[in-house]
Design a protein around this motif. Sequence first.
Motif, PDB file in Angstrom:
ATOM      1  N   THR A  64       0.769  -1.144  -0.174  1.00 16.51           N
ATOM      2  CA  THR A  64       0.118   0.004   0.039  1.00 16.51           C
ATOM      3  C   THR A  64       0.956   1.297  -0.020  1.00 16.51           C
ATOM      4  O   THR A  64       0.593   2.310  -0.693  1.00 16.51           O
ATOM      5  N   PHE A  65       1.937   1.235   0.583  1.00 11.79           N
ATOM      6  CA  PHE A  65       2.889   2.391   0.971  1.00 11.79           C
ATOM      7  C   PHE A  65       3.476   2.558  -0.448  1.00 11.79           C
ATOM      8  O   PHE A  65       3.786   3.771  -1.115  1.00 11.79           O
ATOM      9  N   VAL A  66       3.952   1.553  -1.336  1.00  9.53           N
ATOM     10  CA  VAL A  66       4.447   1.639  -2.571  1.00  9.53           C
ATOM     11  C   VAL A  66       3.290   2.078  -3.361  1.00  9.53           C
ATOM     12  O   VAL A  66       3.787   3.070  -4.445  1.00  9.53           O
ATOM     13  N   GLY A  67       2.034   1.887  -3.419  1.00  4.89           N
ATOM     14  CA  GLY A  67       1.046   2.408  -4.213  1.00  4.89           C
ATOM     15  C   GLY A  67       1.015   3.980  -4.095  1.00  4.89           C
ATOM     16  O   GLY A  67       0.523   4.625  -4.816  1.00  4.89           O
ATOM     17  N   SER A  68       1.041   4.472  -2.714  1.00  3.91           N
ATOM     18  CA  SER A  68       0.843   5.563  -2.243  1.00  3.91           C
ATOM     19  C   SER A  68       1.642   6.562  -2.820  1.00  3.91           C
ATOM     20  O   SER A  68       1.635   7.860  -3.107  1.00  3.91           O
ATOM     21  N   THR A  69       3.018   6.097  -2.885  1.00  9.00           N
ATOM     22  CA  THR A  69       4.325   6.798  -3.350  1.00  9.00           C
ATOM     23  C   THR A  69       3.974   6.921  -4.993  1.00  9.00           C
ATOM     24  O   THR A  69       4.225   8.050  -5.474  1.00  9.00           O
ATOM     25  N   ILE A  70       3.655   5.984  -5.660  1.00 10.35           N
ATOM     26  CA  ILE A  70       3.326   6.043  -7.144  1.00 10.35           C
ATOM     27  C   ILE A  70       2.358   7.087  -7.148  1.00 10.35           C
ATOM     28  O   ILE A  70       2.191   7.886  -8.134  1.00 10.35           O
ATOM     29  N   GLY A  71       1.266   7.174  -6.422  1.00 12.89           N
ATOM     30  CA  GLY A  71       0.110   8.068  -6.385  1.00 12.89           C
ATOM     31  C   GLY A  71       0.443   9.439  -6.443  1.00 12.89           C
ATOM     32  O   GLY A  71       0.056  10.415  -6.839  1.00 12.89           O
ATOM     33  N   PHE A  72       1.547   9.478  -5.349  1.00 12.00           N
ATOM     34  CA  PHE A  72       2.021  11.084  -5.020  1.00 12.00           C
ATOM     35  C   PHE A  72       2.798  11.369  -6.221  1.00 12.00           C
ATOM     36  O   PHE A  72       2.683  12.828  -6.593  1.00 12.00           O
ATOM     37  N   LEU A  73       3.570  10.483  -6.708  1.00 14.14           N
ATOM     38  CA  LEU A  73       4.342  10.866  -7.805  1.00 14.14           C
ATOM     39  C   LEU A  73       3.385  11.339  -9.348  1.00 14.14           C
ATOM     40  O   LEU A  73       3.739  12.239  -9.915  1.00 14.14           O
ATOM     41  N   LEU A  74       2.287  10.693  -9.217  1.00 14.74           N
ATOM     42  CA  LEU A  74       1.293  10.990 -10.462  1.00 14.74           C
ATOM     43  C   LEU A  74       0.502  12.071 -10.073  1.00 14.74           C
ATOM     44  O   LEU A  74       0.030  13.046 -11.008  1.00 14.74           O
ATOM     45  N   PHE A  75      -0.049  12.176  -8.767  1.00 19.07           N
ATOM     46  CA  PHE A  75      -1.033  13.423  -8.553  1.00 19.07           C
ATOM     47  C   PHE A  75      -0.489  14.267  -7.589  1.00 19.07           C
ATOM     48  O   PHE A  75      -1.482  15.111  -7.030  1.00 19.07           O
ATOM     49  N   GLY A  76       0.758  14.106  -6.969  1.00 17.55           N
ATOM     50  CA  GLY A  76       1.264  15.339  -6.296  1.00 17.55           C
ATOM     51  C   GLY A  76       1.278  16.550  -6.686  1.00 17.55           C
ATOM     52  O   GLY A  76       0.923  17.599  -5.830  1.00 17.55           O
ATOM     53  N   GLY A  77       1.143  17.085  -8.040  1.00 19.70           N
ATOM     54  CA  GLY A  77       1.066  18.536  -8.275  1.00 19.70           C
ATOM     55  C   GLY A  77      -0.307  18.883  -8.560  1.00 19.70           C
ATOM     56  O   GLY A  77      -0.600  20.165  -9.073  1.00 19.70           O
ATOM     57  N   GLY A  78      -1.609  18.323  -7.857  1.00 21.61           N
ATOM     58  CA  GLY A  78      -2.779  18.497  -8.194  1.00 21.61           C
ATOM     59  C   GLY A  78      -3.316  18.017  -9.272  1.00 21.61           C
ATOM     60  O   GLY A  78      -4.747  18.400  -9.399  1.00 21.61           O
ATOM     61  N   ARG A  79      -2.776  17.508 -10.380  1.00 19.49           N
ATOM     62  CA  ARG A  79      -3.402  16.762 -11.404  1.00 19.49           C
ATOM     63  C   ARG A  79      -2.452  15.719 -11.914  1.00 19.49           C
ATOM     64  O   ARG A  79      -1.411  15.292 -11.259  1.00 19.49           O
ATOM     65  N   LEU A  80      -3.183  14.818 -12.820  1.00 15.42           N
ATOM     66  CA  LEU A  80      -2.326  13.749 -13.081  1.00 15.42           C
ATOM     67  C   LEU A  80      -1.273  14.263 -14.030  1.00 15.42           C
ATOM     68  O   LEU A  80      -1.432  14.832 -15.286  1.00 15.42           O
ATOM     69  N   ASP A  81       0.053  13.666 -13.914  1.00 17.53           N
ATOM     70  CA  ASP A  81       1.299  14.127 -14.396  1.00 17.53           C
ATOM     71  C   ASP A  81       2.154  13.006 -14.525  1.00 17.53           C
ATOM     72  O   ASP A  81       2.695  12.170 -13.915  1.00 17.53           O
TER      73      ASP A  81
END
Length: 630
Positions: free
Chosen positions: A131-148
């Motif tokens: 789950t932590f790996v998934g959250s890290t991947i999610g932050f890398l994708l959505f951390g800027g406020g949009r999908l990047d």
Amino acid sequence: MRAPPRVFSARVFAVALAGVVGAPIVAAFADVLFGDRLGLGTGVAGGLAIAVGAVVALAAGVVAAAVGRRLAFYEIAAAALVLILLELGPLLLLAPRLRTSPLVIATWEQQGRLVLVLALLLSAVASAATTFVGSTIGFLLFGGGRLDTSFSYEGFVARSHLRLQPRTLLALFAMVVTGLVPGLLVGVGWSAWRDARTRRAVRHGEIAVRTRMPATLLMTLISTGGVAIGVWALTVVLSVMSGFEADLKGKILGTNAHGVVLKYGQNDFTEWRSVRDEVLTVRGVEAATPFLYNEVMISADQNLTGAVLKGIDPATAGTVTEIPNEVQEGRMDWLSHPDRIRATEGLDPERAERGTPPAPGADPTKVLPGIAVGRELARGLRVYVGDVVNVVSPLGDLGPAGPQPKSRPFRVAAIFYAGMYEYDSKFAYIELGEAQRFFGVGDSVTGLELKVDDVDAARPTVRRVLSKLEGYPYRVKDWGELNRNLFSALQMEKVVMAVILGFIVLVASFIIVATLIMLVLEKRREVAVLESMGAGASSIMKIFVAEGLVIGAIGTMFGLILGFGTCLFIEKVGIPLDPEVYYISNLPVRMEAAQFAQVALLALVLSFLATVYPASKAARLDPVEGLRSE
């Protein structure tokens, strides 16, 4: 000034809890679905179930990061704690009430609780890490406020930071191949030669300044080599353990059947012919043969030993087991035709050379029922094909003083070699009709031995057999249940070896952490410039995550190449073993693509997790402080 990040979010915790707690539950239901309902093999069903659980945990982590737009550090830790309490709490609360039974105490405290607690802890840690790996991947994708999903610029910066040239990687690979001590000697020699050439160029004015290897590059090479050595050792050891397991499995399934059909009650399986016809109609069953066995004593001259005497049908036994193909001396079909046993085959080679008569009792004029014994049993009794042995059964007729032992002479018809000491020293075979008459059971048998078309799917197949027979009074067992203790011990040894050697990769991941922290400290000014130009926290994290993944990927690739080469060398050249001790002539090795993929995945996941703290530290750097320090 940046706003302080939120420490805890109820929404993110709910999503993380769904992933951490739901992943083991979904995996358990998937295992039941794939194993029991779809009839897949145990290994395939377990692998698919783990994959389904991992997908659930990864998806929950990505959703948690998308909801909170940040890494769910605290939420996932709290969810893992909740999972442990949910699973271990009821277990520990019920423990005092179960201490009234000695059997429960023995199984609970010596085996059950330890195994169960370790399994639950491992599932909690694995689901939380996924789950932590998934959250890290999610932050890398959505951390800027949009999908990047862009990664090209971050990858370019990461490559410029690492400075990994092809010749540097080639030198590192050569050092890992030659071993630690020789590799260090080669590295020291190469460094001394390089420094001498550089000093000579400075003296001749070819270059102005002597260049030295950056400390971060040296740390990068060390961490890459650590990952490579860990993957190398893990793949080789797992392949050797799989070779032992495959060899043991082949020998067990060569002597034993894939499954058996038994009946509750003794000496009451007289309808075995009709049951055999029904069993052969079940999907997945290839052959079936009856058997009858009891424990006896076998003697020859002054030699005496205990054995398991098994009555078989020579006409159909070869369709289920490999015993007829394992005969080294004599023939297995002589059990049905004892008159064909030649007494001259009972001559000891030394006695035959001297021209002396056969062993005592080997009267060629008297036809005795035949018996097949294992090589170690024949060696212990000092008998050969044609010699006579005496079989004593404690299950005899009733006499004035109670049950009387029953004895009968048999002539050795065959000597087999199964490859396992337990079978070669304890098993003996006679014709089924002779066994029924000797034990006085009429037309009854102990059960039916089955051969299935897929060994790994033996359990669901024998369950279909039980369903066909409508259950009681019949019961079934597959080869895994019949040899549970042996394979459980081997599997436990394999897991322990994998965990111990996996710590090498874990240590290498800590080296990756140290390397990236040094890179963060060295590149503070560059990070501050990027942030002042508008790069977000997720973009900065991508750079250092990419650097850690490159280190882990290169080390994993080197380790897989070395592991495959080492296993191939062991398989082709061979490492000799003493067959008298190990019952095998060479060290077995079995290369499985799934195991290599699992080791590679483990190394990459640990490398990815090792990048999270340095990358988040770089993303939290204040650009003003970074520029001011320069």
